[in-house]
Design a protein around this motif. Sequence first.
Motif, short mmCIF file in Angstrom:
data_model
loop_
_atom_site.label_atom_id
_atom_site.label_comp_id
_atom_site.label_asym_id
_atom_site.label_seq_id
_atom_site.Cartn_x
_atom_site.Cartn_y
_atom_site.Cartn_z
N VAL A 1 -7.95 -46.05 -53.87
CA VAL A 1 -9.27 -46.11 -54.50
C VAL A 1 -9.34 -47.28 -55.47
O VAL A 1 -10.31 -48.05 -55.49
CB VAL A 1 -9.59 -44.78 -55.22
N GLU A 2 -8.30 -47.44 -56.30
CA GLU A 2 -8.26 -48.55 -57.24
C GLU A 2 -8.19 -49.89 -56.51
O GLU A 2 -8.82 -50.87 -56.93
CB GLU A 2 -7.05 -48.40 -58.16
N SER A 3 -7.42 -49.92 -55.42
CA SER A 3 -7.30 -51.13 -54.63
C SER A 3 -8.66 -51.59 -54.11
O SER A 3 -9.03 -52.76 -54.22
CB SER A 3 -6.35 -50.91 -53.45
N GLN A 4 -9.41 -50.66 -53.54
CA GLN A 4 -10.73 -51.00 -53.01
C GLN A 4 -11.67 -51.46 -54.10
O GLN A 4 -12.43 -52.43 -53.93
CB GLN A 4 -11.31 -49.79 -52.26
N ALA A 5 -11.63 -50.78 -55.25
CA ALA A 5 -12.51 -51.15 -56.35
C ALA A 5 -12.19 -52.54 -56.88
O ALA A 5 -13.09 -53.36 -57.11
CB ALA A 5 -12.40 -50.11 -57.47
N GLY B 1 -10.11 -62.02 -49.17
CA GLY B 1 -10.77 -62.07 -47.87
C GLY B 1 -10.49 -60.83 -47.03
O GLY B 1 -9.74 -59.94 -47.40
N HIS B 2 -11.11 -60.80 -45.83
CA HIS B 2 -11.13 -59.55 -45.07
C HIS B 2 -9.81 -59.18 -44.41
O HIS B 2 -9.70 -58.07 -43.85
CB HIS B 2 -12.27 -59.55 -44.04
N PHE B 3 -8.79 -60.02 -44.47
CA PHE B 3 -7.50 -59.63 -43.94
C PHE B 3 -6.68 -58.81 -44.94
O PHE B 3 -5.57 -58.36 -44.62
CB PHE B 3 -6.69 -60.86 -43.51
N VAL B 4 -7.20 -58.62 -46.16
CA VAL B 4 -6.48 -57.81 -47.14
C VAL B 4 -6.51 -56.35 -46.72
O VAL B 4 -7.58 -55.77 -46.50
CB VAL B 4 -7.10 -57.97 -48.55
N LYS B 5 -5.34 -55.76 -46.60
CA LYS B 5 -5.20 -54.34 -46.27
C LYS B 5 -5.28 -53.49 -47.52
O LYS B 5 -5.98 -52.47 -47.55
CB LYS B 5 -3.88 -54.11 -45.54
N ARG B 6 -4.56 -53.91 -48.54
CA ARG B 6 -4.59 -53.20 -49.82
C ARG B 6 -3.88 -54.03 -50.88
O ARG B 6 -3.09 -54.92 -50.56
CB ARG B 6 -3.92 -51.83 -49.71
N LEU B 7 -4.19 -53.72 -52.12
CA LEU B 7 -3.47 -54.30 -53.25
C LEU B 7 -2.25 -53.45 -53.54
O LEU B 7 -2.28 -52.22 -53.39
CB LEU B 7 -4.37 -54.37 -54.48
N ILE B 8 -1.17 -54.09 -53.94
CA ILE B 8 0.11 -53.41 -54.14
C ILE B 8 0.21 -52.86 -55.56
O ILE B 8 -0.18 -53.52 -56.53
CB ILE B 8 1.28 -54.38 -53.87
N GLY B 9 0.71 -51.62 -55.68
CA GLY B 9 0.99 -51.05 -56.98
C GLY B 9 -0.14 -50.26 -57.60
O GLY B 9 -0.03 -49.82 -58.75
N VAL B 10 -1.23 -50.11 -56.85
CA VAL B 10 -2.35 -49.30 -57.34
C VAL B 10 -2.74 -48.32 -56.23
O VAL B 10 -2.33 -48.48 -55.08
CB VAL B 10 -3.56 -50.17 -57.74
N THR B 11 -3.54 -47.31 -56.56
CA THR B 11 -3.97 -46.35 -55.56
C THR B 11 -4.96 -46.99 -54.59
O THR B 11 -5.51 -48.07 -54.87
CB THR B 11 -4.64 -45.13 -56.21
N ALA C 1 -16.64 -60.04 -55.11
CA ALA C 1 -17.97 -60.32 -55.63
C ALA C 1 -17.96 -61.55 -56.52
O ALA C 1 -18.93 -62.32 -56.56
CB ALA C 1 -18.51 -59.11 -56.40
N ARG C 2 -16.86 -61.75 -57.23
CA ARG C 2 -16.72 -62.95 -58.05
C ARG C 2 -16.62 -64.21 -57.18
O ARG C 2 -17.20 -65.26 -57.48
CB ARG C 2 -15.47 -62.83 -58.94
N VAL C 3 -15.86 -64.10 -56.08
CA VAL C 3 -15.69 -65.24 -55.17
C VAL C 3 -17.03 -65.66 -54.57
O VAL C 3 -17.35 -66.85 -54.48
CB VAL C 3 -14.69 -64.89 -54.05
N THR C 4 -17.84 -64.69 -54.16
CA THR C 4 -19.03 -64.98 -53.36
C THR C 4 -20.31 -65.09 -54.19
O THR C 4 -21.41 -65.06 -53.63
CB THR C 4 -19.21 -63.90 -52.28
N ARG C 5 -20.18 -65.21 -55.51
CA ARG C 5 -21.37 -65.49 -56.31
C ARG C 5 -22.03 -66.76 -55.79
O ARG C 5 -21.37 -67.73 -55.43
CB ARG C 5 -20.99 -65.67 -57.78
#
Length: 305
Positions: A222-226, A210-220, A233-237
Amino acid sequence: MSQSVQTGVSVVKLGSNIGARIDGVRLGGDLSEAAVAAVRAALLANKVIFFRGQDHLDDEGQLAFGSLLGEVTLAHPTVRAVKNPNVLPIDSEYGKANSWHTDVTFVDRIPSVSILRAVHLPPYGGNTVWANTVAAYEALPLSLKALVDGLWAVHTNAYDYAANIDELRIGGVDVKTEQYRSEFQSDLYETEHPVVRVHPETGERSLLLGHFVKRLIGVTSVESQALFQLLQARVTRLENTVRWHWQDGDVAIWDNRATQHYAIADYDDQARRLHRITLAGDVPVSIDGTPSAVRTGDASHFSAV
């Protein structure tokens, strides 16, 4: 449709993955234990449930009913409720949070259940959509499950609020919207949550994003956003979603541990107001049993754990 002879509660499924309308129930603090149990079972099974014709409810009745399902929290960790400390007005006058989110994931003790009551509806538009985050996880291919099972994310209330609202006015952001944003971020919260959490009642695994996510940990970054966009996109199918067309007297209840939702801002400048209460939840745990960890902020005033 299923119906309990004992309680008179009938459950009308709205889709295979999410959503049901509950008939035969007059919500309030005097609901029988059997009826409360039937409502809870329908909620866990369908993730979000809807009630028509609850015009008799006011804030006190909404709170009294909510107290039968669990412990009512403060309205919000940072936003001060004007009239009742446990009731948060969802008011278009102060902004339209039209983006996918799970309520209050920036704290460690994420609410378990949210209860939303229609107070004033626009003449058109203003529907809300919910998505089943359990179904989203279960539909992931094994390769993606292997990737996300060990992922963690930082959630914060200092997210890009202006990018997720539809309240731009001539000359900039509306003053009331800007004031609400300032209050929302008045105390900073950051919490590390597992991307895959285990539901404390059903044992199901769900995607906590959800939109409160700032970033994923342990990846760059760019990778975090991707990765975030891929999983969102999987959640909101569409197969994972249900869209509710609000009417006067409606109440929606959702399992905040297994859903995201999105309030559609398609009602122009018409007024829209709903009142939300939340019920205390637990601290999420990952598949290996590791609990979420606070980075910044103490939410103990918001609710007990």
